[in-house]
Write a protein that holds these residues in place. Structure first.
Motif, PDB file in Angstrom:
ATOM      1  N   ALA A  33      17.442  -9.658 -11.529  1.00  0.00           N
ATOM      2  CA  ALA A  33      16.940 -10.725 -12.399  1.00  0.00           C
ATOM      3  C   ALA A  33      16.742 -10.248 -13.837  1.00  0.00           C
ATOM      4  O   ALA A  33      15.858 -10.722 -14.540  1.00  0.00           O
ATOM      5  CB  ALA A  33      15.638 -11.297 -11.851  1.00  0.00           C
ATOM      6  N   GLY A  34      17.578  -9.299 -14.251  1.00  0.00           N
ATOM      7  CA  GLY A  34      17.484  -8.804 -15.622  1.00  0.00           C
ATOM      8  C   GLY A  34      16.244  -7.983 -15.891  1.00  0.00           C
ATOM      9  O   GLY A  34      15.806  -7.861 -17.045  1.00  0.00           O
ATOM     10  N   GLY A  35      15.643  -7.403 -14.849  1.00  0.00           N
ATOM     11  CA  GLY A  35      14.427  -6.602 -15.020  1.00  0.00           C
ATOM     12  C   GLY A  35      14.646  -5.384 -15.894  1.00  0.00           C
ATOM     13  O   GLY A  35      15.740  -4.817 -15.932  1.00  0.00           O
ATOM     14  N   GLN A  36      13.602  -4.982 -16.615  1.00  0.00           N
ATOM     15  CA  GLN A  36      13.672  -3.850 -17.528  1.00  0.00           C
ATOM     16  C   GLN A  36      12.599  -2.831 -17.195  1.00  0.00           C
ATOM     17  O   GLN A  36      11.493  -3.178 -16.742  1.00  0.00           O
ATOM     18  CB  GLN A  36      13.487  -4.312 -18.978  1.00  0.00           C
ATOM     19  N   VAL A  37      12.904  -1.561 -17.434  1.00  0.00           N
ATOM     20  CA  VAL A  37      11.924  -0.497 -17.269  1.00  0.00           C
ATOM     21  C   VAL A  37      12.134   0.534 -18.383  1.00  0.00           C
ATOM     22  O   VAL A  37      13.268   0.924 -18.672  1.00  0.00           O
ATOM     23  CB  VAL A  37      12.042   0.165 -15.874  1.00  0.00           C
ATOM     24  N   PRO A  38      11.059   0.967 -19.048  1.00  0.00           N
ATOM     25  CA  PRO A  38      11.200   2.016 -20.065  1.00  0.00           C
ATOM     26  C   PRO A  38      11.643   3.332 -19.432  1.00  0.00           C
ATOM     27  O   PRO A  38      11.292   3.631 -18.283  1.00  0.00           O
ATOM     28  CB  PRO A  38       9.786   2.137 -20.652  1.00  0.00           C
ATOM     29  N   LEU A  39      12.427   4.106 -20.183  1.00  0.00           N
ATOM     30  CA  LEU A  39      12.889   5.409 -19.713  1.00  0.00           C
ATOM     31  C   LEU A  39      12.158   6.526 -20.452  1.00  0.00           C
ATOM     32  O   LEU A  39      12.075   6.511 -21.681  1.00  0.00           O
ATOM     33  CB  LEU A  39      14.403   5.568 -19.938  1.00  0.00           C
ATOM     34  N   ASP A  40      11.654   7.488 -19.695  1.00  0.00           N
ATOM     35  CA  ASP A  40      11.069   8.707 -20.254  1.00  0.00           C
ATOM     36  C   ASP A  40      12.135   9.793 -20.176  1.00  0.00           C
ATOM     37  O   ASP A  40      12.564  10.183 -19.087  1.00  0.00           O
ATOM     38  CB  ASP A  40       9.821   9.105 -19.450  1.00  0.00           C
TER      39      ASP A  40
END
Length: 378
Positions: A33-40
């Motif tokens: 569903a187009g989900g986003q997560v920040p990358l470290d």
């Protein structure tokens, strides 16, 4: 916590430039569903990212708010094209170079007879503008035509702009004719001037061609006035386009993807310090002539045709990527990548490229058919 492996597209968490603290991984609409997560990125020893890049990342997300990346999986380039063996009795023409279109705005049959001998073929590549910035007289183009007549290359690939939208005379409307009429006069100069050389001519449009469609992928030029005697050797192709020339697959694009991607890429890559090599590697492993998303400002992308016409059908033997940036010839993942520069630089002459291609011998079928490549000052 056990690490997870996820697939997604690199993006930026704001409207600014991508940096190491603003990288996000975005999933597709169908599966996430187009989900986003920040990358470290702190645990990655090396990386090279740009917006639109499709990657596989291994890492942990203990808080549910950030994925700490521990491993990055890069894409794999497509295989090279292997030409089929000519059938018994098939036409062999010792002079003509074989040209056939592999992708672009539609498909066409081979442009000329099959050349099955192993003699090397010369391919000249040049990119506009073909006028200096202080004149519209096309003197540099006349010099290039003289070179074609002198050297008699088998194929000449000429990239736009042929009438540059950024030229001062164009911007200030000081031309004595219409954009279309001046473009046709330019084509006439090239076609008639090189007739004695007998070279195959391939014309690739540019978004800086002021008379043409400002859209990417860009359709070929139309030239109804082309004389009947020249039709067998004059070919109008799209941007981008993939051509097979004498058993060598050429990837052609007039869009300055090096400049566009270089402005957006971030990297920490001790192993590959050459920015051009990193960008070209991305183009080949992402399998796209323009993997940057969102596109550079001023790029009008037709997304309905983009996936079909901007995708690499194979890894080309030669990738021609004209750019405002410094000219070069590089071997990237077995593909010969050349930026021939532009024929003019401001008020002075620039550079063009010259390549020799030769069908590999039977005992070395996987050798790149491009045996020589150089950038020459006009």
């Amino acid at each position: 916590q056990e690490p997870v492996t996820v697939l997604g597209q690199i993006g930026c968490d704001s409207n600014g430039k991508l940096n190491a603290k603003s990288v996000i991984l975005e999933g597709d609409r169908e599966h996430s569903a187009g989900g986003q997560v920040p990358l470290d990125l702190s645990e990655l020893q090396e990386y090279s990212f740009f917006p639109g890049q499709v990657v596989i990342v291994e890492g942990t997300n203990s808080t549910g708010k950030c994925l700490v990346a521990s491993k990055l999986y890069e894409g794999v380039p497509l295989p090279f094209h292997t030409p089929p063996e000519p059938a018994q009795g098939e036409l062999r023409d010792g002079k003509a170079a074989k040209l056939s279109r592999r992708s672009g705005m539609g498909t066409t049959p081979p442009f000329s007879g099959i050349s099955a001998d192993t003699e090397p073929r010369m391919v000249l590549v040049a990119c506009g503008p073909y006028t200096t910035s202080d004149s519209i007289t096309y003197d540099p183009l006349s010099d290039l035509v003289d070179i074609i007549v002198r050297d008699k290359p088998d194929v000449c690939v000429l990239f736009g702009p042929f009438l540059d939208a950024k030229h001062e005379e164009v911007e200030n409307y000081r031309l004595l004719g219409s954009f279309s009429d001046i473009f046709k006069l330019c084509l006439k100069t090239i076609i008639e001037g090189t007739r004695s050389a007998g070279s195959q001519l391939v014309f690739v449009p540019s978004q800086r061609d002021v008379h043409h469609d400002y859209v990417y992928p860009q359709p070929p030029f139309s030239y109804a006035e082309l004389p009947k005697e020249d039709k067998p050797r004059v070919h109008f192709v799209s941007d981008p386009c993939t051509l097979e020339i004498h058993g060598t697959v050429f990837g052609l694009t007039s869009t300055d993807l090096l400049f566009h991607m270089g402005a957006e890429e971030i990297s920490s890559s001790p192993g590959i310090s050459d920015r051009f090599t990193r960008i070209l590697k991305h183009v080949l492993t992402q399998r796209s002539y323009y993997p940057l998303y969102p596109p550079a400002e001023g790029m009008n992308v037709d997304h309905e045709t983009f996936c079909v016409h901007a995708a690499l059908p194979v890894t080309p033997h030669v990738l021609v990527v004209p750019s405002e940036l410094r000219y070069f010839v590089k071997d990237v993942l077995g593909c010969v990548c050349i930026n021939p520069g532009r024929l003019t630089k401001g008020q002075v002459g620039g550079t063009y490229g010259r390549l020799l291609v030769q069908l590999p011998e039977a005992d070395a079928p996987h050798r790149n058919p491009c045996v020589s490549a150089q950038v020459i000052r006009i």
